[in-house]
Scaffold this motif. Structure first.
Motif, PDB file in Angstrom:
ATOM      1  N   UNK A   1      38.790  36.803  38.339  1.00 17.75           N
ATOM      2  CA  UNK A   1      40.165  36.413  37.943  1.00 17.75           C
ATOM      3  C   UNK A   1      40.105  35.957  36.326  1.00 17.75           C
ATOM      4  N   UNK A   2      38.973  35.407  35.861  1.00 20.84           N
ATOM      5  CA  UNK A   2      39.114  34.791  34.774  1.00 20.84           C
ATOM      6  C   UNK A   2      38.111  35.357  33.713  1.00 20.84           C
ATOM      7  N   UNK A   3      37.036  35.532  34.185  1.00 25.54           N
ATOM      8  CA  UNK A   3      35.949  36.016  32.758  1.00 25.54           C
ATOM      9  C   UNK A   3      36.071  37.366  32.480  1.00 25.54           C
ATOM     10  N   UNK A   4      36.439  38.468  33.266  1.00 23.41           N
ATOM     11  CA  UNK A   4      36.647  39.663  32.778  1.00 23.41           C
ATOM     12  C   UNK A   4      37.655  39.904  31.792  1.00 23.41           C
ATOM     13  N   UNK A   5      38.996  39.590  32.226  1.00 14.24           N
ATOM     14  CA  UNK A   5      39.914  39.369  31.203  1.00 14.24           C
ATOM     15  C   UNK A   5      39.512  38.557  29.918  1.00 14.24           C
ATOM     16  N   UNK A   6      38.692  37.491  30.081  1.00 15.87           N
ATOM     17  CA  UNK A   6      38.454  36.908  28.641  1.00 15.87           C
ATOM     18  C   UNK A   6      37.590  37.824  27.869  1.00 15.87           C
ATOM     19  N   UNK A   7      36.526  38.178  28.648  1.00 20.39           N
ATOM     20  CA  UNK A   7      35.349  39.121  27.955  1.00 20.39           C
ATOM     21  C   UNK A   7      36.163  40.356  27.138  1.00 20.39           C
ATOM     22  N   UNK A   8      37.390  40.896  27.715  1.00 13.85           N
ATOM     23  CA  UNK A   8      38.292  42.076  27.253  1.00 13.85           C
ATOM     24  C   UNK A   8      38.656  41.630  26.165  1.00 13.85           C
TER      25      UNK A   8
END
Ligand SMILES: [Zn+2]
Length: 303
Positions: free
Chosen positions: A269-276
């Motif tokens: 939900x949150x980590x992958x979008x923020x890492x991108x």
């Protein structure tokens, strides 16, 4: 690479059954959570629940049978200080010897507690108290079982006190190839020098407590992974939450208030979008979430 289905205190449940409550409800809740995780594209989780964390494989097997997700289970002992009393009178140098190695190897080679479920990874812990005599005994037993079986090692550490380096020292003394070890909870620190030292010594590092924002904020956890990717270390990191459907060490109603992101879906939900957003590429994400776990489990064989 580091989750739990449940972290429990079975002796408390035996005597204070209200802590656990209704077995069927607990299992149904776990099935629902894991099924949702599978629907987000996660095929497998590693459940690092061992002795000291309330491992009970028949329950995990029942849950696994009701979901399409693979649950990889572990063996080992979890303590920050002394060994459990069961092991108090045994150990290296005693007439009884060290029973742990044989127990771990049996879990890996024969199966756990008469089931056909075999442990595929070894787990041990060092926390703030450091390498106490009890912790050292577990680390060495885990190292020896690893060399006899070839399954990987994954650890709990207290990153703020750089405990991972002490683990690497003991493993090295036991002849362990450090590339077959995941130094866990490394994502609890922003100390890149420490992280690069762990990686430089050859180990994988677990950036594995996404959602445990009381130890380190979401932003700092994301930033640390992004900076390590920039420095070329995506091939040495694995991502996880260290979450559980129930961890009875904390009041159940307080956990969602204290740590609202501490659940299986936070990374997607949150980590992958923020890492991108921080420049981490799809390729690096696949490396951390798929390729590294595969390599860790593919590297088999006793030595
Ligand atoms: Zn854990």
């Amino acid at each position: 690479m580091h989750e739990h289905v449940f972290v429990l205190s079975p002796e408390i449940h035996n005597n204070f059954p209200e802590v656990w409550g209704d077995e069927a409800n607990r299992e149904a809740d776990a099935v629902a959570r894991l099924t949702e995780l599978k629907s987000r594209g996660v095929d497998s989780i590693v459940d690092l629940t061992v002795i000291g964390l309330g491992r009970y494989i028949p329950r995990i097997a029942r849950i696994a049978a009701q979901t399409d997700i693979n649950i990889v289970v572990a063996t080992g002992v979890y303590t920050y200080n002394d060994v459990p009393m069961y092991f108090h009178f045994s150990g290296p140098g005693t007439p009884l010897g060290e029973p742990m190695v044989e127990m771990f190897v049996g879990d890996i080679e024969q199966g756990i507690a008469g089931t056909d479920v075999k442990a595929a990874i070894l787990k041990c812990a060092t926390d703030e108290p450091g390498v106490t005599p009890g912790v050292e005994r577990v680390l060495r037993a885990v190292a020896q079982a690893h060399r006899q079986t070839g399954v990987p090692i994954s650890t709990h550490t207290h990153a703020a006190t750089r405990r991972g380096l002490e683990q690497q020292q003991i493993f090295t003394q036991e002849g362990v190839d450090l590339s077959r070890v995941v130094i866990g909870h490394s994502g609890d620190t922003t100390d890149l020098d420490y992280l690069e030292e762990l990686v430089g010594n050859g180990s994988y590092i677990g950036m594995d407590r996404f959602g445990v924002d009381v130890f380190l904020s979401f932003e700092e956890r994301v930033d640390t992974v992004a900076r390590m990717c920039e420095r070329g270390h995506a091939d040495r990191m694995v991502l996880s939450h260290d979450a559980a459907c129930l961890m009875d060490w904390l009041p159940e109603d307080l956990v969602p208030v204290m740590m609202p992101n501490w659940h299986y879906l936070h990374i997607h939900n949150d980590v992958i979008p923020a890492l991108k957003e921080r420049g981490v590429t799809d390729e690096q994400l696949t490396t951390m979430l798929v390729d590294n776990p595969r390599k860790i489990f593919e590297n088999q064989g006793a030595y």
